[in-house]
Each structure stands twice: as structure tokens, then as C-alpha cells.
Design an enzyme around this catalytic site. Structure first.
Site, PDB file in Angstrom:
ATOM      1  N   ASP A  30     -10.071 -84.553  20.388  1.00 46.79           N
ATOM      2  CA  ASP A  30     -10.549 -85.863  20.847  1.00 46.79           C
ATOM      3  C   ASP A  30     -11.624 -86.367  19.881  1.00 46.79           C
ATOM      4  O   ASP A  30     -12.487 -85.611  19.442  1.00 46.79           O
ATOM      5  CB  ASP A  30     -11.113 -85.745  22.267  1.00 46.79           C
ATOM      6  CG  ASP A  30     -11.232 -87.096  22.941  1.00 46.79           C
ATOM      7  OD1 ASP A  30     -10.504 -87.344  23.911  1.00 46.79           O
ATOM      8  OD2 ASP A  30     -12.068 -87.927  22.491  1.00 46.79           O
ATOM      9  N   ILE A  31     -11.555 -87.653  19.557  1.00 44.85           N
ATOM     10  CA  ILE A  31     -12.502 -88.252  18.611  1.00 44.85           C
ATOM     11  C   ILE A  31     -13.926 -88.292  19.185  1.00 44.85           C
ATOM     12  O   ILE A  31     -14.900 -88.344  18.443  1.00 44.85           O
ATOM     13  CB  ILE A  31     -12.017 -89.668  18.204  1.00 44.85           C
ATOM     14  CG1 ILE A  31     -12.575 -90.085  16.855  1.00 44.85           C
ATOM     15  CG2 ILE A  31     -12.299 -90.699  19.279  1.00 44.85           C
ATOM     16  CD1 ILE A  31     -11.865 -91.291  16.245  1.00 44.85           C
ATOM     17  N   GLY A  93      -9.545 -93.946  35.363  1.00 43.45           N
ATOM     18  CA  GLY A  93     -10.342 -93.958  34.136  1.00 43.45           C
ATOM     19  C   GLY A  93      -9.530 -93.810  32.868  1.00 43.45           C
ATOM     20  O   GLY A  93     -10.061 -93.438  31.825  1.00 43.45           O
ATOM     21  N   HIS A 100      -1.335 -88.482  28.216  1.00 43.53           N
ATOM     22  CA  HIS A 100      -2.075 -87.444  27.510  1.00 43.53           C
ATOM     23  C   HIS A 100      -2.832 -86.581  28.502  1.00 43.53           C
ATOM     24  O   HIS A 100      -3.312 -87.055  29.523  1.00 43.53           O
ATOM     25  CB  HIS A 100      -3.056 -88.049  26.495  1.00 43.53           C
ATOM     26  CG  HIS A 100      -4.005 -89.045  27.067  1.00 43.53           C
ATOM     27  ND1 HIS A 100      -3.654 -90.350  27.327  1.00 43.53           N
ATOM     28  CD2 HIS A 100      -5.301 -88.922  27.454  1.00 43.53           C
ATOM     29  CE1 HIS A 100      -4.696 -90.984  27.834  1.00 43.53           C
ATOM     30  NE2 HIS A 100      -5.706 -90.144  27.935  1.00 43.53           N
ATOM     31  N   HIS A 102      -6.059 -84.044  28.716  1.00 41.18           N
ATOM     32  CA  HIS A 102      -7.274 -83.538  28.086  1.00 41.18           C
ATOM     33  C   HIS A 102      -7.369 -82.044  28.374  1.00 41.18           C
ATOM     34  O   HIS A 102      -7.080 -81.611  29.496  1.00 41.18           O
ATOM     35  CB  HIS A 102      -8.527 -84.177  28.707  1.00 41.18           C
ATOM     36  CG  HIS A 102      -8.647 -85.653  28.538  1.00 41.18           C
ATOM     37  ND1 HIS A 102      -9.530 -86.219  27.652  1.00 41.18           N
ATOM     38  CD2 HIS A 102      -8.023 -86.694  29.151  1.00 41.18           C
ATOM     39  CE1 HIS A 102      -9.459 -87.541  27.730  1.00 41.18           C
ATOM     40  NE2 HIS A 102      -8.542 -87.858  28.636  1.00 41.18           N
TER      41      HIS A 102
HETATM   42  P1  5GP Z   1      -8.453 -91.489  28.660  1.00 35.78           P
HETATM   43  O1  5GP Z   1      -9.778 -92.155  28.870  1.00 35.78           O
HETATM   44  O2  5GP Z   1      -7.347 -92.494  28.476  1.00 35.78           O
HETATM   45  O3  5GP Z   1      -8.118 -90.419  29.655  1.00 35.78           O
HETATM   46  O4  5GP Z   1      -8.605 -90.682  27.307  1.00 35.78           O
HETATM   47  C1  5GP Z   1      -8.438 -91.251  26.050  1.00 35.78           C
HETATM   48  C2  5GP Z   1      -9.129 -90.330  25.065  1.00 35.78           C
HETATM   49  O5  5GP Z   1      -8.646 -90.633  23.772  1.00 35.78           O
HETATM   50  C3  5GP Z   1     -10.645 -90.486  25.018  1.00 35.78           C
HETATM   51  O6  5GP Z   1     -11.266 -89.240  25.327  1.00 35.78           O
HETATM   52  C4  5GP Z   1     -10.938 -90.937  23.593  1.00 35.78           C
HETATM   53  O7  5GP Z   1     -12.101 -90.372  23.050  1.00 35.78           O
HETATM   54  C5  5GP Z   1      -9.681 -90.484  22.854  1.00 35.78           C
HETATM   55  N1  5GP Z   1      -9.332 -91.333  21.723  1.00 35.78           N
HETATM   56  C6  5GP Z   1      -9.218 -92.689  21.718  1.00 35.78           C
HETATM   57  N2  5GP Z   1      -8.854 -93.125  20.502  1.00 35.78           N
HETATM   58  C7  5GP Z   1      -8.722 -92.017  19.724  1.00 35.78           C
HETATM   59  C8  5GP Z   1      -8.374 -91.829  18.358  1.00 35.78           C
HETATM   60  O8  5GP Z   1      -8.090 -92.749  17.597  1.00 35.78           O
HETATM   61  N3  5GP Z   1      -8.346 -90.550  17.897  1.00 35.78           N
HETATM   62  C9  5GP Z   1      -8.647 -89.481  18.704  1.00 35.78           C
HETATM   63  N4  5GP Z   1      -8.604 -88.277  18.160  1.00 35.78           N
HETATM   64  N5  5GP Z   1      -8.975 -89.626  19.999  1.00 35.78           N
HETATM   65  C10 5GP Z   1      -9.021 -90.875  20.501  1.00 35.78           C
END
Ligand code: 5GP
Ligand code: ZN
Length: 114
Positions: A30-31, A93, A100, A102
Site C-alpha cells: 500500500d502506498i 470506507g 482489493h 488489505h
Molecule cells: P480502500 O480505502 O479502497 O479500502 O483502500 C484503497 C487503498 O489503496 C488505500 O489504502 C490507499 O493507500 C491505496 N492506494 C491508492 N492508490 C494507490 C496507488 O497508486 N498505489 C498503491 N500502492 N496503493 C494505492
């Protein structure tokens, strides 16, 4: 999907720190990590969330768990434990509308979530 950030990562149009890849899934760090270990396992098929799953899509869950099992052992978080999170939609959220999971570990995680 053309304007999906995770589809762009799959296509190599946006770089990522890859930890695993096969024909069905891609895993990368994760970034914006929330724990010492924080990677995402994404489906190569563009589906917004598990709510869009049909038929054989459900088999992906089986595969994802198998991949997480392997990676947790590789990264040494299997014994102390870790968390798998799948955010769905607005109330869940979810910020990236591409399935995806986590995987968070390497520190004690609080419960319940906020
Ligand atoms: P969500 O909030 O949808 O459950 O999780 C999305 C996740 O994707 C977040 O934790 C965010 O930091 C990660 N993320 C978003 N854009 C990118 C990216 O371009 N590269 C990477 N490695 N992670 C990303
Ligand atoms: Zn996508």
C-alpha cells in the site's frame, strides 16, 4: 476499466511495489501503509466490489486466501497474527472501486475499527 487506478497498476501504467503476481491476482505494498506490513491483494478482473461477484468470481476468494496464507508466512506475520480487511462502498470506507483485500500486520492492531 480505463480510468481505474488499480487496472492501471495491473497494466504496468502506474508503478507499484509488487509482492506477488499470478494470472488471477496481483499483490503490492500500500502506498500509504497503516502498519509495518500493509499490502493489497487485488483481482486482475475489474469488479468494483464483492457485491458485483457472480458465478465463478466467488472462486477468487478461495484463491486470495491461499495467496494471503503464503505471503503472511513469507513475511513472517503468520505467528503473531495480522488482519485482512475488505472495505465495500461508501459506508465501508472504500476509496478505490476495484476489489482489493488489505493485509495489515507487524504491530498490534486495535479493535473495533472507527
Ligand atoms: P480502500 O480505502 O479502497 O479500502 O483502500 C484503497 C487503498 O489503496 C488505500 O489504502 C490507499 O493507500 C491505496 N492506494 C491508492 N492508490 C494507490 C496507488 O497508486 N498505489 C498503491 N500502492 N496503493 C494505492
Ligand atoms: Zn479496475
Amino acid at each position: 476499466m480505463d480510468n481505474c487506478i488499480f487496472c492501471k497498476i495491473i497494466k504496468g501504467e502506474i508503478p507499484c511495489s509488487k509482492v506477488y503476481e499470478d494470472d488471477k491476482v496481483l499483490a503490492f505494498n500500500d502506498i500509504n501503509p497503516e502498519a509495518p506490513v500493509h499490502f493489497l491483494v487485488i483481482t486482475k478482473k475489474h469488479l468494483e466490489s464483492i457485491i458485483d461477484f457472480q458465478n465463478e468470481d466467488y472462486l477468487l476468494i478461495n484463491h486470495i486466501i491461499k495467496v494471503i496464507n503464503k505471503l503472511a508466512k513469507d513475511m513472517g506475520i503468520d505467528e503473531k497474527g495480522f488482519r485482512i480487511v475488505n472495505n465495500i462502498g461508501k459506508d465501508g470506507g472504500q476509496t478505490v472501486p476495484h476489489v482489493h483485500f488489505h493485509v495489515l500486520g507487524g504491530r498490534h492492531l486495535q479493535w473495533p475499527p472507527g
